[in-house]
Scaffold this active site. Structure first.
Site, mmCIF file in Angstrom:
data_model
loop_
_atom_site.group_PDB
_atom_site.id
_atom_site.type_symbol
_atom_site.label_atom_id
_atom_site.label_comp_id
_atom_site.label_asym_id
_atom_site.label_seq_id
_atom_site.Cartn_x
_atom_site.Cartn_y
_atom_site.Cartn_z
ATOM 1 N NE ARG A 1 10.234 -3.602 -4.308
ATOM 2 C CZ ARG A 1 10.387 -2.387 -3.789
ATOM 3 N NH1 ARG A 1 10.630 -1.356 -4.551
ATOM 4 N NH2 ARG A 1 10.307 -2.227 -2.480
ATOM 5 C CE LYS B 1 5.885 3.199 0.369
ATOM 6 N NZ LYS B 1 6.781 2.085 0.017
ATOM 7 N N PRO C 1 0.834 -1.216 0.000
ATOM 8 C CG PRO C 1 -0.770 -1.559 1.657
ATOM 9 C CD PRO C 1 0.547 -2.086 1.141
#
Ligand SMILES: [Zn+2]
Length: 286
Positions: free
Chosen positions: A261, A57, A2
């Site tokens: 990634r 975050k 998120p």
């Protein structure tokens, strides 16, 4: 993981469900979720949640009696508000805060890798301690000017994709929105941060504020008052849209895999027509 839009809307939609509630009990299930021991978690009992804020975050909960709770969901942590009679034995439960009104605020974490974290601080001490102490500038704040970005870029010898996700310069951007921002700015993910031209810096600054600002608005609409659980991929233009046509020029979106990634980019808009070597695939072929 998120990122800023998701956490912004999570904080907004949590407020009516949780602010003003008194914590009656705390259940810690995750073996490593609690990162501090002083003040003790039992010290939360009887305190009221007065305010929820987002920083990067992270979520910051302010409680009566001078206690601050900081939460980091990492990749797979999520928050739910549920009746306290339901599902407390679920094995993905990391921590639950039970309220006097018969509901729980729960952090759950799916998957075998447990990284979601909760810290408790005496109020006033949280800013000087990790994880808040090393955070950089909020990209949607008025301090985040083109000049501020240019100064940050000059300090770091790294590729721009990585620079955007570091958190010590600009907060809230992770792997997903770094791709979205670089596509919007028409900057290569592999360009060196310190080598960007004045034009590129200007486009990057505009893209950071525009992409994140629009994503906050679209996430708000998408979740419509509910607590977000999954990043809405259909709102993204390039990230996780490999092989689909670039929304600007129609070239198929390319992917670079590196470690765990993925970087998505348009070879035409961002790389002068070049498709970068897929480092994961070439290693397997050797
Ligand atoms: Zn394109």
């Amino acid at each position: 993981m998120p990122e800023l839009p998701f956490i912004t809307v999570l904080a907004e939609n949590l407020r009516p469900l949780v602010e003003g509630r008194v914590i009656d009990d705390v259940l810690v299930r995750g073996a490593s979720v609690l990162k501090t021991f002083d003040p003790p978690v039992t010290g939360l009992i009887g305190r009221r949640i007065t305010r929820i804020e987002r920083r990067g975050k992270l979520l910051v909960f302010r409680l009566t009696g001078g206690v601050v709770v900081v939460m980091h969901l990492r990749r797979n942590g999520r928050l739910q508000v549920l009746p306290s009679t339901k599902g407390r034995t679920a094995k993905d439960l990391a921590i639950a805060f039970a309220f006097a009104d018969g509901t729980d605020l729960r952090m759950v974490e799916l998957g075998p890798k447990k990284a979601a974290s909760v810290w408790l601080f005496p109020a006033g001490r949280e800013e000087a301690a990790e994880p808040l102490a090393s955070l950089g500038m909020e990209p949607l704040s008025s301090q985040f000017s083109r000049e501020a970005l240019a100064a940050m870029l000059r300090e770091e010898r790294t590729q721009i994709k990585r620079f955007l996700t570091l958190q010590r310069y600009i907060v809230g951007i992770g792997n997903t929105f770094a791709d979205e921002i670089l596509w919007e700015a028409r900057v290569s993910p592999q360009a060196m941060a310190a080598a960007l031209t004045g034009d590129e810096v200007a486009r990057l600054h505009d893209a950071i504020t525009a992409v994140l600002g629009e994503a906050v608005a679209s996430h708000r609409k998408e979740f419509d008052g509910s607590l977000p659980m999954r990043e809405p991929l259909h709102l993204l233009r390039v990230h996780r849209h490999g092989k689909e046509p670039c929304p600007r020029c129609g070239t198929p979106i390319a992917v670079i895999y590196y470690e765990d990634r993925e970087t998505y980019y348009c070879p035409t808009c961002q790389a002068g027509g070049k498709v970068y070597a897929d480092r994961r695939r070439s290693r397997l072929l050797r």
